[in-house]
Scaffold this active site. Structure first.
Site, PDB file in Angstrom:
ATOM      1  N   GLU A  84      -3.930  14.868  41.998  1.00  0.00           N
ATOM      2  CA  GLU A  84      -3.031  13.949  41.294  1.00  0.00           C
ATOM      3  C   GLU A  84      -2.153  13.219  42.305  1.00  0.00           C
ATOM      4  OE1 GLU A  84      -0.608  15.595  38.109  1.00  0.00           O
ATOM      5  OE2 GLU A  84      -1.679  17.472  38.300  1.00  0.00           O
ATOM      6  N   ILE A  87       2.192   7.582  43.324  1.00  0.00           N
ATOM      7  CA  ILE A  87       2.403   6.474  44.256  1.00  0.00           C
ATOM      8  C   ILE A  87       3.872   6.096  44.236  1.00  0.00           C
ATOM      9  CG2 ILE A  87       1.729   4.117  44.857  1.00  0.00           C
ATOM     10  CD1 ILE A  87      -0.931   4.659  43.374  1.00  0.00           C
ATOM     11  N   HIS A  89       5.936   3.753  44.124  1.00  0.00           N
ATOM     12  CA  HIS A  89       6.138   2.354  43.758  1.00  0.00           C
ATOM     13  C   HIS A  89       6.247   2.305  42.235  1.00  0.00           C
ATOM     14  CE1 HIS A  89       5.761  -2.001  43.738  1.00  0.00           C
ATOM     15  NE2 HIS A  89       4.839  -1.889  42.791  1.00  0.00           N
TER      16      HIS A  89
END
Ligand code: ADP
Ligand code: RBF
Ligand code: MG
Length: 185
Positions: A84, A87, A89
């Site tokens: 998993e 990210i 962002h």
């Protein structure tokens, strides 16, 4: 800072983002993009379960920092390992079905059991700030410009891409992508 070698790293992986187990990572404010099974199966044996950091790219977008949890899933009687990727962002939309490319560069800690959800969230936030720091180091930063991310999909870069899987070569021919790397700790 002492340096330790991390066997099996760097590890490059690419695959389509699939639905996870619906355990509500997003509700925790920490969505994790899940790789399909075949990408998980490509992990070399020396890459143990635990938390890793590196770089990630979705389709033709920019390359961002990432933190990844590799773990066994009690839901599947501990028979199914998952990868998993969170990210670092904020995305405007979900990207299920997109191509996710990652390079794993360093190891943070093993998976743990937590008494409460709050403790798990705190641990994940610590992992994120640790990754944030580690990835600023020159030896990690340069992977952001690696051909794996900058060349068109399907390009060969120190590993063979077949069926969307990068076969990592752990040789010494090229200092960039092959063999072990050093991790500061
Ligand atoms: P699932 O159980 O299906 O994996 P999550 O709650 O973990 O559900 O949410 C993951 C999905 O959220 C990803 O597949 C992706 O489409 C989306 N997403 C949005 N922002 C991010 C992010 N920063 N990192 C990872 N996934 C994100
Ligand atoms: N799950 C655990 O059970 N133990 C952990 O130590 C753990 N660490 C994680 C670290 C990171 C950086 C991420 C993104 C996930 C981690 N998870 C861990 C998985 C987490 O439980 C999973 O994303 C969802 O099940 C949350 O609902
Ligand atoms: Mg997820």
């Amino acid at each position: 800072m002492a340096t330790t070698r991390v066997r099996g790293l760097p590890h490059f992986a690419v695959g389509t983002v699939v639905k996870g187990f619906g355990r509500g990572s997003k509700e925790l404010g920490i969505p994790t993009a899940n790789f399909p099974e075949h990408v998980v199966e490509e992990l070399p044996d020396e890459i143990t379960t635990g938390i890793y950091y590196g770089w990630a790219k979705v389709d033709d977008g920019p390359t961002f920092k990432m933190v990844m949890s590799i773990g066994w899933n009690p839901y599947y009687n501990n028979k199914k390992k998952s990868m998993e990727t969170h990210i670092m962002h904020v995305f405007k939309e979900d990207f299920y079905g997109s191509e996710l490319k990652v390079v794993m560069l360093g190891y943070i800690r093993p998976e743990k059991n937590f008494k409460s959800l709050e403790e798990l969230i705190t641990a994940i936030h610590n992992d994120i700030s640790e990754s944030d720091k580690q990835l600023l180091q020159a030896q990690h930063l340069h992977y952001k410009q690696h051909p794996f991310f900058t060349e068109k999909s399907g390009a060969q870069c120190n590993g063979v891409i077949s069926n969307g899987v990068v076969t990592n070569v752990h040789g010494k021919e090229n200092g960039l992508a092959n063999g072990n790397i050093e991790q500061n700790s």
